[in-house]
Design an enzyme around this catalytic site. Sequence first.
Site, PDB file in Angstrom:
ATOM      1  N   ARG A 155     -10.576 -12.048   5.899  1.00 36.40           N
ATOM      2  CA  ARG A 155      -9.928 -12.963   5.055  1.00 36.40           C
ATOM      3  C   ARG A 155      -8.819 -12.993   5.553  1.00 36.40           C
ATOM      4  O   ARG A 155      -7.878 -12.053   5.704  1.00 36.40           O
ATOM      5  CB  ARG A 155     -10.154 -12.529   3.563  1.00 36.40           C
ATOM      6  CG  ARG A 155      -8.844 -13.323   2.526  1.00 36.40           C
ATOM      7  CD  ARG A 155      -8.752 -12.685   1.546  1.00 36.40           C
ATOM      8  NE  ARG A 155      -7.844 -13.489   0.506  1.00 36.40           N
ATOM      9  CZ  ARG A 155      -6.494 -13.396   0.257  1.00 36.40           C
ATOM     10  NH1 ARG A 155      -5.831 -12.668   0.990  1.00 36.40           N
ATOM     11  NH2 ARG A 155      -6.025 -14.287  -0.467  1.00 36.40           N
ATOM     12  N   ASN A 180       0.760 -12.856   8.109  1.00 34.04           N
ATOM     13  CA  ASN A 180       1.704 -13.850   8.018  1.00 34.04           C
ATOM     14  C   ASN A 180       3.237 -13.176   8.108  1.00 34.04           C
ATOM     15  O   ASN A 180       4.068 -13.727   8.472  1.00 34.04           O
ATOM     16  CB  ASN A 180       1.456 -14.922   6.638  1.00 34.04           C
ATOM     17  CG  ASN A 180       2.485 -15.883   6.720  1.00 34.04           C
ATOM     18  OD1 ASN A 180       3.102 -16.704   7.545  1.00 34.04           O
ATOM     19  ND2 ASN A 180       3.410 -15.550   5.722  1.00 34.04           N
ATOM     20  N   ASP A 206       8.866 -13.301   7.682  1.00 31.44           N
ATOM     21  CA  ASP A 206       7.972 -14.206   8.204  1.00 31.44           C
ATOM     22  C   ASP A 206       7.783 -13.902   9.736  1.00 31.44           C
ATOM     23  O   ASP A 206       8.800 -14.316  10.388  1.00 31.44           O
ATOM     24  CB  ASP A 206       8.485 -15.653   7.973  1.00 31.44           C
ATOM     25  CG  ASP A 206       7.195 -16.769   7.927  1.00 31.44           C
ATOM     26  OD1 ASP A 206       6.185 -16.166   7.070  1.00 31.44           O
ATOM     27  OD2 ASP A 206       7.047 -17.530   8.796  1.00 31.44           O
ATOM     28  N   ARG A 225       5.194 -23.314   6.600  1.00 34.00           N
ATOM     29  CA  ARG A 225       4.936 -22.378   7.752  1.00 34.00           C
ATOM     30  C   ARG A 225       5.828 -21.366   8.336  1.00 34.00           C
ATOM     31  O   ARG A 225       5.691 -20.354   8.946  1.00 34.00           O
ATOM     32  CB  ARG A 225       4.300 -23.350   8.993  1.00 34.00           C
ATOM     33  CG  ARG A 225       2.866 -23.518   8.978  1.00 34.00           C
ATOM     34  CD  ARG A 225       2.369 -24.508   7.693  1.00 34.00           C
ATOM     35  NE  ARG A 225       1.056 -24.803   7.778  1.00 34.00           N
ATOM     36  CZ  ARG A 225       0.584 -25.964   8.503  1.00 34.00           C
ATOM     37  NH1 ARG A 225       1.271 -26.715   8.832  1.00 34.00           N
ATOM     38  NH2 ARG A 225      -0.719 -26.168   8.297  1.00 34.00           N
ATOM     39  N   GLU A 232      -7.237 -17.975   3.773  1.00 33.67           N
ATOM     40  CA  GLU A 232      -6.975 -18.477   2.222  1.00 33.67           C
ATOM     41  C   GLU A 232      -5.796 -19.630   2.299  1.00 33.67           C
ATOM     42  O   GLU A 232      -4.549 -19.381   2.428  1.00 33.67           O
ATOM     43  CB  GLU A 232      -6.210 -17.346   1.537  1.00 33.67           C
ATOM     44  CG  GLU A 232      -5.701 -17.385   0.292  1.00 33.67           C
ATOM     45  CD  GLU A 232      -4.447 -17.091  -0.318  1.00 33.67           C
ATOM     46  OE1 GLU A 232      -3.968 -17.056  -1.429  1.00 33.67           O
ATOM     47  OE2 GLU A 232      -3.535 -16.750   0.592  1.00 33.67           O
ATOM     48  N   ASN A 251     -10.332 -15.259  -8.573  1.00 37.35           N
ATOM     49  CA  ASN A 251      -9.856 -14.204  -7.386  1.00 37.35           C
ATOM     50  C   ASN A 251      -8.825 -13.231  -7.852  1.00 37.35           C
ATOM     51  O   ASN A 251      -8.494 -13.407  -9.360  1.00 37.35           O
ATOM     52  CB  ASN A 251      -9.355 -14.888  -6.032  1.00 37.35           C
ATOM     53  CG  ASN A 251      -8.149 -15.419  -5.958  1.00 37.35           C
ATOM     54  OD1 ASN A 251      -7.440 -15.457  -7.268  1.00 37.35           O
ATOM     55  ND2 ASN A 251      -7.768 -15.771  -4.941  1.00 37.35           N
ATOM     56  N   ARG A 281     -18.669 -15.769  -3.080  1.00 38.76           N
ATOM     57  CA  ARG A 281     -17.582 -14.196  -3.214  1.00 38.76           C
ATOM     58  C   ARG A 281     -17.863 -13.953  -4.839  1.00 38.76           C
ATOM     59  O   ARG A 281     -17.199 -14.600  -5.716  1.00 38.76           O
ATOM     60  CB  ARG A 281     -16.641 -14.224  -2.849  1.00 38.76           C
ATOM     61  CG  ARG A 281     -15.620 -12.939  -2.906  1.00 38.76           C
ATOM     62  CD  ARG A 281     -14.294 -13.021  -2.165  1.00 38.76           C
ATOM     63  NE  ARG A 281     -13.625 -13.956  -2.983  1.00 38.76           N
ATOM     64  CZ  ARG A 281     -12.119 -14.445  -2.627  1.00 38.76           C
ATOM     65  NH1 ARG A 281     -11.928 -14.015  -1.545  1.00 38.76           N
ATOM     66  NH2 ARG A 281     -11.665 -15.383  -3.131  1.00 38.76           N
ATOM     67  N   ASP A 294      -5.167 -13.931   4.860  1.00 35.82           N
ATOM     68  CA  ASP A 294      -4.169 -14.081   3.725  1.00 35.82           C
ATOM     69  C   ASP A 294      -3.211 -15.179   4.170  1.00 35.82           C
ATOM     70  O   ASP A 294      -2.684 -15.013   5.238  1.00 35.82           O
ATOM     71  CB  ASP A 294      -3.630 -12.619   3.676  1.00 35.82           C
ATOM     72  CG  ASP A 294      -2.521 -12.652   2.278  1.00 35.82           C
ATOM     73  OD1 ASP A 294      -3.020 -13.007   1.185  1.00 35.82           O
ATOM     74  OD2 ASP A 294      -1.409 -12.593   2.629  1.00 35.82           O
TER      75      ASP A 294
HETATM   76  C1  QV4 Z   1      10.897 -11.535  -4.981  1.00 37.24           C
HETATM   77  C2  QV4 Z   1      11.650 -12.685  -5.368  1.00 37.24           C
HETATM   78  C3  QV4 Z   1      11.833 -13.458  -4.697  1.00 37.24           C
HETATM   79  C4  QV4 Z   1      12.610 -12.977  -3.521  1.00 37.24           C
HETATM   80  C5  QV4 Z   1      12.134 -11.767  -2.790  1.00 37.24           C
HETATM   81  C6  QV4 Z   1      13.125 -10.791  -2.127  1.00 37.24           C
HETATM   82  O1  QV4 Z   1      10.626 -13.132  -6.693  1.00 37.24           O
HETATM   83  O2  QV4 Z   1      12.395 -14.921  -5.219  1.00 37.24           O
HETATM   84  O3  QV4 Z   1      12.932 -13.930  -2.404  1.00 37.24           O
HETATM   85  O4  QV4 Z   1      11.822 -10.864  -4.065  1.00 37.24           O
HETATM   86  O5  QV4 Z   1      12.568  -9.900  -1.546  1.00 37.24           O
HETATM   87  C7  QV4 Z   1       6.171  -9.990  -4.812  1.00 37.24           C
HETATM   88  C8  QV4 Z   1       6.576 -10.170  -5.982  1.00 37.24           C
HETATM   89  C9  QV4 Z   1       7.894 -11.392  -5.726  1.00 37.24           C
HETATM   90  C10 QV4 Z   1       8.789 -10.577  -4.931  1.00 37.24           C
HETATM   91  C11 QV4 Z   1       8.013 -10.589  -3.419  1.00 37.24           C
HETATM   92  C12 QV4 Z   1       8.707  -9.862  -2.700  1.00 37.24           C
HETATM   93  O6  QV4 Z   1       5.853 -11.108  -6.928  1.00 37.24           O
HETATM   94  O7  QV4 Z   1       8.395 -11.559  -7.096  1.00 37.24           O
HETATM   95  O8  QV4 Z   1       9.626 -11.713  -4.490  1.00 37.24           O
HETATM   96  O9  QV4 Z   1       6.898  -9.543  -3.761  1.00 37.24           O
HETATM   97  O10 QV4 Z   1       9.104  -8.620  -2.786  1.00 37.24           O
HETATM   98  C13 QV4 Z   1       0.923 -11.194  -3.696  1.00 37.24           C
HETATM   99  C14 QV4 Z   1       1.599 -11.688  -4.986  1.00 37.24           C
HETATM  100  C15 QV4 Z   1       3.026 -11.927  -4.866  1.00 37.24           C
HETATM  101  C16 QV4 Z   1       3.624 -10.775  -4.456  1.00 37.24           C
HETATM  102  C17 QV4 Z   1       3.291 -10.466  -2.982  1.00 37.24           C
HETATM  103  C18 QV4 Z   1       3.915  -9.666  -1.913  1.00 37.24           C
HETATM  104  O11 QV4 Z   1       1.021 -12.767  -5.684  1.00 37.24           O
HETATM  105  O12 QV4 Z   1       3.521 -12.122  -6.268  1.00 37.24           O
HETATM  106  O13 QV4 Z   1       5.360 -11.074  -4.294  1.00 37.24           O
HETATM  107  O14 QV4 Z   1       1.749 -10.031  -2.897  1.00 37.24           O
HETATM  108  O15 QV4 Z   1       3.790  -8.446  -2.434  1.00 37.24           O
HETATM  109  C19 QV4 Z   1       0.831 -19.030  -2.785  1.00 37.24           C
HETATM  110  C20 QV4 Z   1       0.396 -18.650  -1.458  1.00 37.24           C
HETATM  111  C21 QV4 Z   1      -0.745 -17.911  -1.301  1.00 37.24           C
HETATM  112  C22 QV4 Z   1      -0.788 -16.590  -2.112  1.00 37.24           C
HETATM  113  C23 QV4 Z   1      -0.431 -17.080  -3.583  1.00 37.24           C
HETATM  114  C24 QV4 Z   1      -0.017 -15.867  -4.620  1.00 37.24           C
HETATM  115  O16 QV4 Z   1       0.233 -20.002  -0.824  1.00 37.24           O
HETATM  116  O17 QV4 Z   1      -0.907 -17.649   0.018  1.00 37.24           O
HETATM  117  O18 QV4 Z   1       0.925 -17.653  -3.431  1.00 37.24           O
HETATM  118  N1  QV4 Z   1      -1.739 -15.692  -2.049  1.00 37.24           N
HETATM  119  C25 QV4 Z   1      -1.928 -14.404  -1.179  1.00 37.24           C
HETATM  120  C26 QV4 Z   1      -2.433 -13.224  -1.910  1.00 37.24           C
HETATM  121  C27 QV4 Z   1      -1.663 -12.637  -2.675  1.00 37.24           C
HETATM  122  C28 QV4 Z   1      -0.217 -12.498  -2.055  1.00 37.24           C
HETATM  123  C29 QV4 Z   1       0.102 -13.159  -0.797  1.00 37.24           C
HETATM  124  C30 QV4 Z   1      -0.493 -14.088  -0.296  1.00 37.24           C
HETATM  125  C31 QV4 Z   1       1.156 -12.920   0.067  1.00 37.24           C
HETATM  126  O19 QV4 Z   1      -3.773 -13.649  -2.346  1.00 37.24           O
HETATM  127  O20 QV4 Z   1      -1.964 -11.763  -3.327  1.00 37.24           O
HETATM  128  O21 QV4 Z   1       0.920 -12.216  -2.854  1.00 37.24           O
HETATM  129  O22 QV4 Z   1       0.735 -11.736   0.956  1.00 37.24           O
HETATM  130  O23 QV4 Z   1      -0.010 -20.003  -3.531  1.00 37.24           O
HETATM  131 CA    CA Z   2       4.706 -18.108   8.313  1.00 36.13          CA
END
Ligand code: QV4
Ligand code: CA
Length: 512
Positions: A210, A115, A182, A173, A248, A313, A352, A212
């Site tokens: 999976r 994504n 994005d 989206r 997911e 998870n 899982r 993501d």
């Molecule tokens: C920070 C600020 C933001 C700012 C940004 C600027 O918080 O406000 O805009 O900097 O660059 C990490 C940090 C987060 C940081 C971001 C970007 O936690 O603070 O933003 O990186 O640098 C995992 C973690 C996230 C992590 C992300 C990327 O959970 O915390 O973000 O990886 O490293 C929703 C979605 C669902 C998602 C779920 C967690 O619908 O899809 O939230 N789950 C999947 C994965 C998950 C992963 C992602 C999606 C993203 O299972 O592990 O997020 O790929 O519900």
């Molecule tokens: Ca998107």
Amino acid sequence: MKVLLLLVAVGLCWAQYNPNVKSGRTAIVHLFEWRWADIALECERYLGPYGFGGVQISPPNENIIVTNPWRPWWERYQPISYKLCTRSGNENQFKDMVTRCNNVGVHIYVDAVINHMCGSGGGSGTHSTCGSYFNAGTKDFSAVPYSASDFNDGKCKTASGEIENYNDINQVRDCRLVGLLDLALEKDYVRSKIAEYMNRLIDIGVAGFRLDAAKHMWPGDIKAILDKLKNLNTQWFPAGTRPFIYQEVIDLGGEPIQGSQYFGNGRVTEFKYGAKLGTVIRKWNGEKMSYLKNWGEGWGFMPSDRSLVFVDNHDNQRGHGAGGASILTFWDPRLYKMAVAFMLAHPYGFTRIMSSYRWTRNFQNGKDVNDWIGPPSNSDGSTKAVTINADSTCGNDWVCEHRWRQIRNMVIFRNVVNGQPLSNWWDNGNNQVAFGRGNRGFIIFNNDDWYLNQNLQTGLPAGTYCDVISGQKEGSSCTGNQVHVAANGIANFQINNQAEDPFIAIHVDAKL
Ligand code: QV4
Ligand code: CA
């Protein structure tokens, strides 16, 4: 010829919903953050022999290196390119893992992060796991290559460029999820680069993906990518096999984006499952195990053959994502084992198992401020090996829930009862419940605060069975408790509510 056509037709219908596990295997395990070399060994020494169907691996493609905080697990959800090098290993190690696991009947499922790329604040340079140059500011990912026009910023209508409101499907989206750049998935070029990456993995021999953050992608864009995917490698899979797809989508209800909107593409993660099961087993909100009688679609879950289910998870075991405080994890081992056993005994969904590492939690105002801590690692950031202790548990802070006797034996139970309907349900109106799976297996739980002493119809052939929770069958005896099933199928069960594992499971492969 007719038979062949019929087989082809059946294969096509099942298609992307079929988990592609070897026949008779029914569960996969997420070896979160494991190195490829350790997974290859685990397939050969443990997962193959004990009947696990496959492994969900952490994202294998190049990601940003984050040093503040120090090497968090979530850096792997910030792609830099589709080259196969990460803390888990390089391309050769990846190929070796897939080959060796496939050769022992354990298939590999890739966590595909398609994504987005890294966060907008990721800076520029070569701080990436293959050393590829990138510039998050100008959106230059030359190792793919992607450039600014391959991203959605023009399309996103929020002032911040971020997802601000989950009730607006366009934002969800087309805008940035927590700052992640994005991708413009409506562009054929972007779709092709992603499909090229996934097809390379298919050629190496993976069995599925999976997807993501699927909620953040339009179902039609996902479909366009999936339509470009090849069939699986015929070295290990029948000709014409489609990759298994599970998306997911966190749908706990109450949002316009629903899991069902993604059924055309493949299965969908059912997040209500772990959230509800945790609430029931913790006995919160007046919930009781007796209410589990109509568990599954009866609880408002998606159709069984469209769902991928799990107790916890990698996100919600540490407060990320969704599910909330009810989620059970290895930190609550007694209740966790009951939840996983219930899941594995119950026919609903494709299952899982989670396999975790330990970290030092630090709760401040109810939130774990150490929720970012990465896998057990050396001072240079490299991930530590999974060592195996003499008692078959794991060392170096790897939890290895999948090796806990109760969980591993329930994976076997699920294989043994595969295809059998739920039968002989019994409950006491509270938290003592039992059910069978045809004439193949039977399980009983005591989650009440009093002793259980009950004669029940098991549906099983007469004989002496080894309880596979307190032990198992070894040679011609049981290492744990025994259960005697009479000629009429009835057995007496007694479970002390103080027992470390207040449940009993028996199946026909553990009969003396
Ligand atoms: C920070 C600020 C933001 C700012 C940004 C600027 O918080 O406000 O805009 O900097 O660059 C990490 C940090 C987060 C940081 C971001 C970007 O936690 O603070 O933003 O990186 O640098 C995992 C973690 C996230 C992590 C992300 C990327 O959970 O915390 O973000 O990886 O490293 C929703 C979605 C669902 C998602 C779920 C967690 O619908 O899809 O939230 N789950 C999947 C994965 C998950 C992963 C992602 C999606 C993203 O299972 O592990 O997020 O790929 O519900
Ligand atoms: Ca998107």
